[in-house]
Design a protein around this motif. Structure first.
Motif, PDB file in Angstrom:
ATOM      1  N   ILE A  92       0.927  -1.157  -0.004  1.00  0.00           N
ATOM      2  CA  ILE A  92       0.069  -0.103  -0.080  1.00  0.00           C
ATOM      3  C   ILE A  92       0.841   1.285  -0.138  1.00  0.00           C
ATOM      4  O   ILE A  92       1.384   1.558   0.892  1.00  0.00           O
ATOM      5  CB  ILE A  92      -0.966   0.129   1.387  1.00  0.00           C
ATOM      6  N   SER A 113      -2.258  -6.020  -5.835  1.00  0.00           N
ATOM      7  CA  SER A 113      -3.478  -5.457  -6.600  1.00  0.00           C
ATOM      8  C   SER A 113      -3.174  -4.775  -7.716  1.00  0.00           C
ATOM      9  O   SER A 113      -1.995  -4.419  -8.175  1.00  0.00           O
ATOM     10  CB  SER A 113      -4.403  -4.340  -5.622  1.00  0.00           C
ATOM     11  N   LYS A 119       0.044   1.945 -10.439  1.00  0.00           N
ATOM     12  CA  LYS A 119       1.262   2.812  -9.974  1.00  0.00           C
ATOM     13  C   LYS A 119       2.784   2.592 -10.384  1.00  0.00           C
ATOM     14  O   LYS A 119       3.431   3.547 -10.512  1.00  0.00           O
ATOM     15  CB  LYS A 119       0.893   2.987  -8.532  1.00  0.00           C
ATOM     16  N   ARG A 146      -6.457 -10.836   6.443  1.00  0.00           N
ATOM     17  CA  ARG A 146      -6.531 -10.623   4.832  1.00  0.00           C
ATOM     18  C   ARG A 146      -6.013  -9.248   4.443  1.00  0.00           C
ATOM     19  O   ARG A 146      -6.363  -8.912   3.409  1.00  0.00           O
ATOM     20  CB  ARG A 146      -8.257 -10.872   4.519  1.00  0.00           C
ATOM     21  N   GLY A 149      -2.212  -8.928   0.520  1.00  0.00           N
ATOM     22  CA  GLY A 149      -2.214 -10.443  -0.285  1.00  0.00           C
ATOM     23  C   GLY A 149      -3.420 -10.548  -1.015  1.00  0.00           C
ATOM     24  O   GLY A 149      -4.167  -9.870  -0.800  1.00  0.00           O
ATOM     25  N   CYS A 150      -3.366 -11.555  -1.938  1.00  0.00           N
ATOM     26  CA  CYS A 150      -4.413 -11.627  -2.774  1.00  0.00           C
ATOM     27  C   CYS A 150      -4.514 -12.827  -3.164  1.00  0.00           C
ATOM     28  O   CYS A 150      -3.794 -13.785  -2.713  1.00  0.00           O
ATOM     29  CB  CYS A 150      -4.398 -10.782  -4.219  1.00  0.00           C
ATOM     30  N   GLU A 151      -5.726 -13.332  -3.608  1.00  0.00           N
ATOM     31  CA  GLU A 151      -5.968 -15.045  -3.894  1.00  0.00           C
ATOM     32  C   GLU A 151      -4.881 -15.401  -5.183  1.00  0.00           C
ATOM     33  O   GLU A 151      -4.686 -14.473  -6.143  1.00  0.00           O
ATOM     34  CB  GLU A 151      -7.280 -15.187  -4.417  1.00  0.00           C
ATOM     35  N   MET A 154      -5.909 -14.091  -8.999  1.00  0.00           N
ATOM     36  CA  MET A 154      -5.468 -13.037  -9.106  1.00  0.00           C
ATOM     37  C   MET A 154      -3.978 -12.562  -9.163  1.00  0.00           C
ATOM     38  O   MET A 154      -3.600 -11.999 -10.152  1.00  0.00           O
ATOM     39  CB  MET A 154      -6.168 -12.106  -8.203  1.00  0.00           C
TER      40      MET A 154
ATOM     41  N   GLU B 267      -6.248  10.774   2.697  1.00  0.00           N
ATOM     42  CA  GLU B 267      -6.119  10.424   1.523  1.00  0.00           C
ATOM     43  C   GLU B 267      -6.284   9.103   1.186  1.00  0.00           C
ATOM     44  O   GLU B 267      -5.771   8.241   1.938  1.00  0.00           O
ATOM     45  CB  GLU B 267      -4.649  10.915   0.895  1.00  0.00           C
ATOM     46  N   VAL B 269      -5.282   5.859  -0.500  1.00  0.00           N
ATOM     47  CA  VAL B 269      -4.043   5.477  -0.823  1.00  0.00           C
ATOM     48  C   VAL B 269      -3.989   4.254  -1.779  1.00  0.00           C
ATOM     49  O   VAL B 269      -3.333   4.331  -2.899  1.00  0.00           O
ATOM     50  CB  VAL B 269      -2.681   4.815   0.199  1.00  0.00           C
ATOM     51  N   LEU B 270      -4.964   3.502  -1.682  1.00  0.00           N
ATOM     52  CA  LEU B 270      -5.537   2.436  -2.597  1.00  0.00           C
ATOM     53  C   LEU B 270      -6.643   1.669  -2.417  1.00  0.00           C
ATOM     54  O   LEU B 270      -7.309   1.842  -1.337  1.00  0.00           O
ATOM     55  CB  LEU B 270      -4.411   1.103  -2.184  1.00  0.00           C
ATOM     56  N   VAL B 271      -7.290   1.455  -3.667  1.00  0.00           N
ATOM     57  CA  VAL B 271      -8.623   0.731  -3.349  1.00  0.00           C
ATOM     58  C   VAL B 271      -8.429  -0.666  -4.067  1.00  0.00           C
ATOM     59  O   VAL B 271      -8.069  -0.466  -5.247  1.00  0.00           O
ATOM     60  CB  VAL B 271      -9.935   1.274  -4.093  1.00  0.00           C
ATOM     61  N   SER B 272      -8.765  -1.727  -3.438  1.00  0.00           N
ATOM     62  CA  SER B 272      -8.589  -3.144  -4.250  1.00  0.00           C
ATOM     63  C   SER B 272      -9.494  -3.924  -3.809  1.00  0.00           C
ATOM     64  O   SER B 272     -10.088  -3.948  -2.888  1.00  0.00           O
ATOM     65  CB  SER B 272      -7.087  -3.444  -3.810  1.00  0.00           C
ATOM     66  N   ARG B 273      -9.170  -5.290  -4.557  1.00  0.00           N
ATOM     67  CA  ARG B 273     -10.076  -6.395  -3.936  1.00  0.00           C
ATOM     68  C   ARG B 273      -8.999  -7.667  -3.780  1.00  0.00           C
ATOM     69  O   ARG B 273      -7.921  -7.667  -4.528  1.00  0.00           O
ATOM     70  CB  ARG B 273     -10.978  -6.848  -5.358  1.00  0.00           C
ATOM     71  N   LYS B 274      -9.463  -8.493  -3.156  1.00  0.00           N
ATOM     72  CA  LYS B 274      -8.692  -9.726  -2.777  1.00  0.00           C
ATOM     73  C   LYS B 274      -8.702 -10.831  -3.809  1.00  0.00           C
ATOM     74  O   LYS B 274      -7.899 -11.698  -4.159  1.00  0.00           O
ATOM     75  CB  LYS B 274      -8.927 -10.281  -1.394  1.00  0.00           C
ATOM     76  N   TRP B 282     -11.421  -3.408  -0.428  1.00  0.00           N
ATOM     77  CA  TRP B 282     -10.578  -2.798   0.473  1.00  0.00           C
ATOM     78  C   TRP B 282     -10.127  -1.364   0.121  1.00  0.00           C
ATOM     79  O   TRP B 282      -9.467  -1.048  -0.757  1.00  0.00           O
ATOM     80  CB  TRP B 282      -9.036  -3.630   0.928  1.00  0.00           C
ATOM     81  N   TYR B 284      -7.690   1.788   1.572  1.00  0.00           N
ATOM     82  CA  TYR B 284      -6.509   1.977   2.598  1.00  0.00           C
ATOM     83  C   TYR B 284      -6.455   3.503   2.379  1.00  0.00           C
ATOM     84  O   TYR B 284      -6.359   4.119   1.442  1.00  0.00           O
ATOM     85  CB  TYR B 284      -5.455   1.421   1.892  1.00  0.00           C
ATOM     86  N   ALA B 320      -8.840   0.510   5.702  1.00  0.00           N
ATOM     87  CA  ALA B 320      -7.676   0.056   6.568  1.00  0.00           C
ATOM     88  C   ALA B 320      -6.700   1.409   6.677  1.00  0.00           C
ATOM     89  O   ALA B 320      -6.878   2.213   5.745  1.00  0.00           O
ATOM     90  CB  ALA B 320      -7.108  -1.187   6.105  1.00  0.00           C
ATOM     91  N   PRO B 322      -2.562   2.643   6.364  1.00  0.00           N
ATOM     92  CA  PRO B 322      -1.517   2.471   5.638  1.00  0.00           C
ATOM     93  C   PRO B 322      -0.331   1.637   6.121  1.00  0.00           C
ATOM     94  O   PRO B 322       0.520   1.401   5.313  1.00  0.00           O
ATOM     95  CB  PRO B 322      -0.831   3.840   5.619  1.00  0.00           C
ATOM     96  N   SER B 344      -7.521   5.857  -5.572  1.00  0.00           N
ATOM     97  CA  SER B 344      -6.441   6.303  -4.877  1.00  0.00           C
ATOM     98  C   SER B 344      -6.386   7.784  -5.356  1.00  0.00           C
ATOM     99  O   SER B 344      -6.642   8.339  -6.390  1.00  0.00           O
ATOM    100  CB  SER B 344      -5.136   5.768  -5.714  1.00  0.00           C
TER     101      SER B 344
END
Lengths: 376, 376
Positions: A92, A113, A119, A146, A149-151, A154, B267, B269-274, B282, B284, B320, B322, B344
């Protein structure tokens, strides 16, 4: 407690609360770990203790470094580390921090991700990247859930994408949780990462590195397996899954390197009972969860204590910090016992507290200054 | 968010993460509370936000102050408070801190144990002391467990002892827990304290004060009762139990005074999925539990968010911080939803975050600097 720490506490009587850390023990721990896992390259997890004397000693040992932020990257460089010995291991990152690290020469970055990967492609073009996968954390006293990390599926797509974006899809990483007491956790994670590694090779991705993370435990109240046991289990699993074509191996120890090198010296502020016949005493120290002992949250990490009255009769205690906040209670359910003779003004030592104490400390909660630090 | 805070964020665009706090709102809150409880003397709980602009404004309003440490005593004096307007309200004090406060003119101290009382007798002779008793904390979102206070029987003995030791057995106190959403919690505690108060009077102890503590709530995600409802419930209970012979009444608000005066600007920092098909994103932020949002532990305090995409389609999120620590997760189980367009680099505001954020912040966990502060 190392003899050097004991001597410093005795001769210098530093004001409490403070951390006293023996930098020679840092070196010993580094060498023990290197001996237990000679095939691995050690990236010290700077967040465990980013003090300059620790980083400088590790630079002299040719350690590499795992940084959680650009500020930690800068601390490593200031301590004399080469930028190519630094991995920016937080998945992150602000893009401005990626750019700053890249500008200073850092060429290895973690991600988990697609957004983070894009980025990196924009702001660290051509860099080595490694994808963190989700693995089990059973057996860890400070597990990592969780959040990172990711699955697998992915991760595979992202590693392919990394190459397409002009990055070097260098490796895979996982983390079995901090203060991991079970060697089998590493074996299970290696089996999982090896499967993906092979899949990626078959898909034509030039993956060459496996990062086993950290988690190697320190002895607190309970015995833990020896580091050689972890080394043997890890290399057994690596050989089983990779045969003779071992990838580059990276490990990221933090707690193991600095944990038992340090001791927190504290003062008893008050010993009291809530009612006259209450068998449990409350022992209030001048350090608590907001003074650095954040890992006592949920009573996860159970530090061992030394007091001036050890050996005398003991009784059950609840141990708490000095602030006007009830969550600032260290141990209420973990069956701690301390000497009945313990009283206000006594100095006590919390053993093996060299990791994750100095920077967790609040800047001034309830007005209390952060933990003082002495490196000897 | 007050118009002044909104204007400052728009015009000055301060670097994130930061707290922006409207000191005029502090004054409004003080006046609202004084109007709701005109018989009570307000001792602002400095630990909620010890910034000089806050303390200075409260000094101009003739507020008194509840200090948790000698350092907070000194901050109040520096802001212009008179020493007789300061109560040293922490029941856990080093004797050196008691001496220092006494030397600066502080004459009111809390205690809840014999050992602390004896320290006060030695180091603050003749001072007004008040004993904290244990009461229920049901209804509090940040409860205070058993760390502070003692049982009634012990409190009675200690108040008698206080007089014998040459201290002034001035009063009794309790605390119903922070962010207390039930007026009945105060009513039950007042019934309990009144019983002891009467007992002590019958035993010839010249007790004259009841300290109702703090706990008055702020609106986060949920509505809470109005402060006038708390005022009415409290004065109803006081009149019921004390009749016309009301004791001096002290209250110690912290959160209520500064909570809704401040906004944390952060701010994404990151938007993601697992995993690709994971419905939960998620999100961040550049601030988390170790950057000041400590009260999100256990998802206890649930802040409301404002984003640039409010009004658009939303989906479920885990929110979450950082750092490379999984405990640095703010909300996973509290059904937060944020706009699908969030990305982000977006700036978000956490509303009503003026209390308990600045000093909780770690000094540099993971290398991140503590929360910046702007008082407008």
């Amino acid at each position: 407690m190392t003899p050097k720490v004991a001597r410093y506490l005795r001769d210098s009587m530093p004001a409490t609360p403070c951390l006293v850390l023996d930098v020679d023990r840092v070196e010993e721990n580094y060498r023990r770990l290197a001996a237990a896992l000679p095939q691995a390259r050690i990236y010290y997890a700077v967040k465990a203790n980013p003090a300059a004397p620790v980083l400088q000693r590790l630079v002299t040992l040719d350690s590499s470094f795992d940084a959680a932020s650009f500020e930690e990257v800068a601390a490593c460089l200031d301590a004399g580390a080469h930028p190519e010995a630094i991995s920016y291991g937080n998945t992150i990152k602000k893009e401005s921090a990626i750019r700053a690290a890249f500008a200073r020469g850092v060429r290895m970055f973690a991600f988990d991700s697609e957004a983070e990967l894009r980025k990196l492609a924009r702001s660290a073009p051509g860099a080595r990247v490694y994808c963190r996968i989700l693995v089990g954390n059973d057996g860890a006293e400070w597990p990592l859930s969780r959040k990172f990390g990711c699955e697998l599926e992915m991760a595979k797509e992202l590693m392919v994408l990394a190459g397409e974006l002009g990055l070097d899809p260098f490796g895979l990483s996982f983390h079995v949780g901090s203060q991991q007491t079970k060697t089998v956790a590493y074996e299970a994670a290696i089996a999982k990462v090896a499967m993906l590694f092979t899949d990626l090779r078959d898909a034509g991705v030039n993956v060459r590195m496996v990062n086993l993370g950290g988690g190697y435990p320190v002895r607190y109240r309970q015995e833990v397996p020896e580091i050689d046991d972890f080394g043997a289990a890890i290399m057994g699993a690596m050989t089983k899954h990779f045969g003779n074509a071992l990838p580059e191996i990276v490990i990221e120890p933090g707690r193991f390197i600095v944990g038992d090198a340090g001791v927190v010296s504290a003062e008893v502020v008050l010993v009291s009972r809530k009612a006259k016949d209450d068998p449990v005493r409350w022992v209030y120290l001048d350090i608590g969860r907001f003074g650095g002992l954040a890992e006592t949250e949920g009573e996860a990490i159970k530090y061992a204590f030394r007091t001036p009255h050890d050996g005398g009769a003991e009784g059950p205690v609840t141990i708490a910090g000095p602030t006007c906040d009830s969550t600032d209670t260290l141990y209420e359910k973990s069956n701690y016992r301390l000497p009945l003779a313990l009283d206000s003004g006594d100095r006590v030592e919390l053993l093996a507290t060299g990791a994750y104490v100095t920077t967790y400390a609040s800047q001034r909660f309830n007005g209390f200054a952060p933990l003082a630090e002495h490196y000897v």
